[in-house]
Scaffold this active site. Structure first.
Site, short mmCIF file in Angstrom:
data_model
loop_
_atom_site.label_atom_id
_atom_site.label_comp_id
_atom_site.label_asym_id
_atom_site.label_seq_id
_atom_site.Cartn_x
_atom_site.Cartn_y
_atom_site.Cartn_z
N GLU A 1 -12.21 -1.31 -0.36
CA GLU A 1 -11.17 -1.61 -1.29
C GLU A 1 -9.79 -0.99 -0.67
OE1 GLU A 1 -11.78 -1.30 -5.51
OE2 GLU A 1 -9.88 -0.73 -5.73
N GLU B 1 -0.89 -0.26 -7.45
CA GLU B 1 -1.44 0.06 -8.63
C GLU B 1 -0.74 0.99 -9.44
OE1 GLU B 1 -5.36 1.18 -7.87
OE2 GLU B 1 -6.17 0.68 -9.87
#
Ligand code: NAG
Length: 347
Positions: free
Chosen positions: A152, A157
């Site tokens: 990932e 974020e």
């Protein structure tokens, strides 16, 4: 879903509208393989509408519901004649069991030798306490193996965005055996806890939650302060994130979208030409970036509360859910607006 109030938006440049870029002499190792822009932005994605794997207080809706409820759509600006795409959380209803929101998954997969140019005009922020418990993300996830074995890559974020404390954290999650160098001179952020182990393990005190490089709180471009996330990111008119994944590592840059390097603007990107340092660079011989990371989908989602944002919300997860259920107006700015996303692969 929200009011367009930014003066600066009148200045929005027509960065990605011209498919036929002017002839140029820039050389590029990359070939464009996908273009998520008006009018085809949403055609390249499916809407994920299963339960949120990160336990957010959201109900991810399907394509039709998203359109009907104006959780996805277009923003047209007459002055610059631009049409941009938005996705966001609901800001009108009361949702006792999870606020309606959107999670996009690209239909295409991208492999090592990838460059992503992500042109952002607005990112999700909330006007409630703790940034209304928002947890937005733009990231890559491999569908080819059970998480985290296919890897990932988190490009953008952040949680609980407030004016005082908003910064982007870039993170890798892998199976065992991916360790990056701690070489802070090569990038601007700082490896969290000096942790170089990108594997995920939730067993015991040697466990790693992935390797993460938060952007510096005081980032600047050409001597001018430049926000990497949160309300200030929107006030400055957005920014263009660029992520590169090669056999040598994974890097993330943030550029001023009104002053892009010419080769990016001309859609012939060549990272070797960029003088700006990346915010993050995960590199070193301790990881095989072709094996710890398998072909990936691009994902964009607007989560609320859940296993990260809920935990750090003032008052905790229950308070976060309670707020998210009952305060629609605090989510009026809880949306991403994209000038476009351009994807490249090296040949
Ligand atoms: C606005 O842009 C569209 C699409 O690029 C183009 O077809 C149209 O002619 C433009 N309109 C004006 C007034 O420039």
């Amino acid at each position: 879903m929200f009011a367009i109030t930014y003066l600066v938006l009148a200045l929005v440049a027509l960065i990605f509208s011209s498919v036929t870029a002017a002839p140029t002499t820039h050389s590029t190792p990359y070939k464009q393989v996908a273009q998520y822009t008006h009018p085809n932005f949403f055609d390249g994605f499916t809407l994920y509408s299963d339960a949120d794997p990160t336990y957010g207080f959201v109900d991810y809706v399907d394509e039709q519901t998203a359109k009907d409820e104006h959780l996805t759509g277009w923003i047209y600006r007459e002055g610059p004649n631009t049409t941009t795409a938005f996705i966001g959380a609901d800001s009108t209803g009361i949702f006792p069991s999870g606020r309606n929101s959107v999670r996009l998954t690209s239909k295409k997969e991208f492999k090592v030798g990838m460059l992503a140019v992500i042109d952002l005009i607005h990112i999700p922020v909330g006007s409630g306490p703790g940034g209304s418990g928002l947890w937005p993300a733009i990231w890559f996830l491999s569908p080819e193996a059970t998480w985290p074995y296919g890897g990932e890559i988190d490009i953008l974020e952040y949680v609980n965005p407030t004016k005082e404390s908003s910064f982007n954290a870039m993170t890798l999650h892998t199976g065992p055996g991916c360790n990056v160098d701690n070489t802070p001179n090569k990038y601007l952020g700082e490896l969290t806890n000096g942790n170089t182990d990108c594997s995920y393990s939730d067993t015991g005190n040697t466990g790693s939650m992935g390797c993460s490089i938060p952007a510096p709180l005081k980032y600047s471009i050409n001597g001018h302060p430049f926000a990497t996330a949160g309300p200030d990111f929107n006030a400055q008119g957005g920014g263009t994130y660029v992520a590169e994944w090669t056999a040598e590592g994974i890097s993330v840059w943030l550029f001023d979208r009104y002053n892009l390097p010419h080769d990016i603007h001309d859609q012939r990107p060549n990272p070797k030409r960029w003088s700006q340092k990346p915010l993050a660079k995960f590199a070193g011989k301790g990881c095989d970036y072709t094996k710890s990371f398998l072909p990936m989908n691009l994902i964009v989602n607007v989560d609320v509360c859940g296993s990260w944002a809920g935990e750090v919300y003032p008052g905790g997860a229950e308070a976060c859910n309670e707020f998210a259920a009952n305060n629609p107006e605090a989510y009026r700015e809880a949306y991403f607006e994209f000038g476009g996303i351009l994807m490249y692969q090296s040949e």
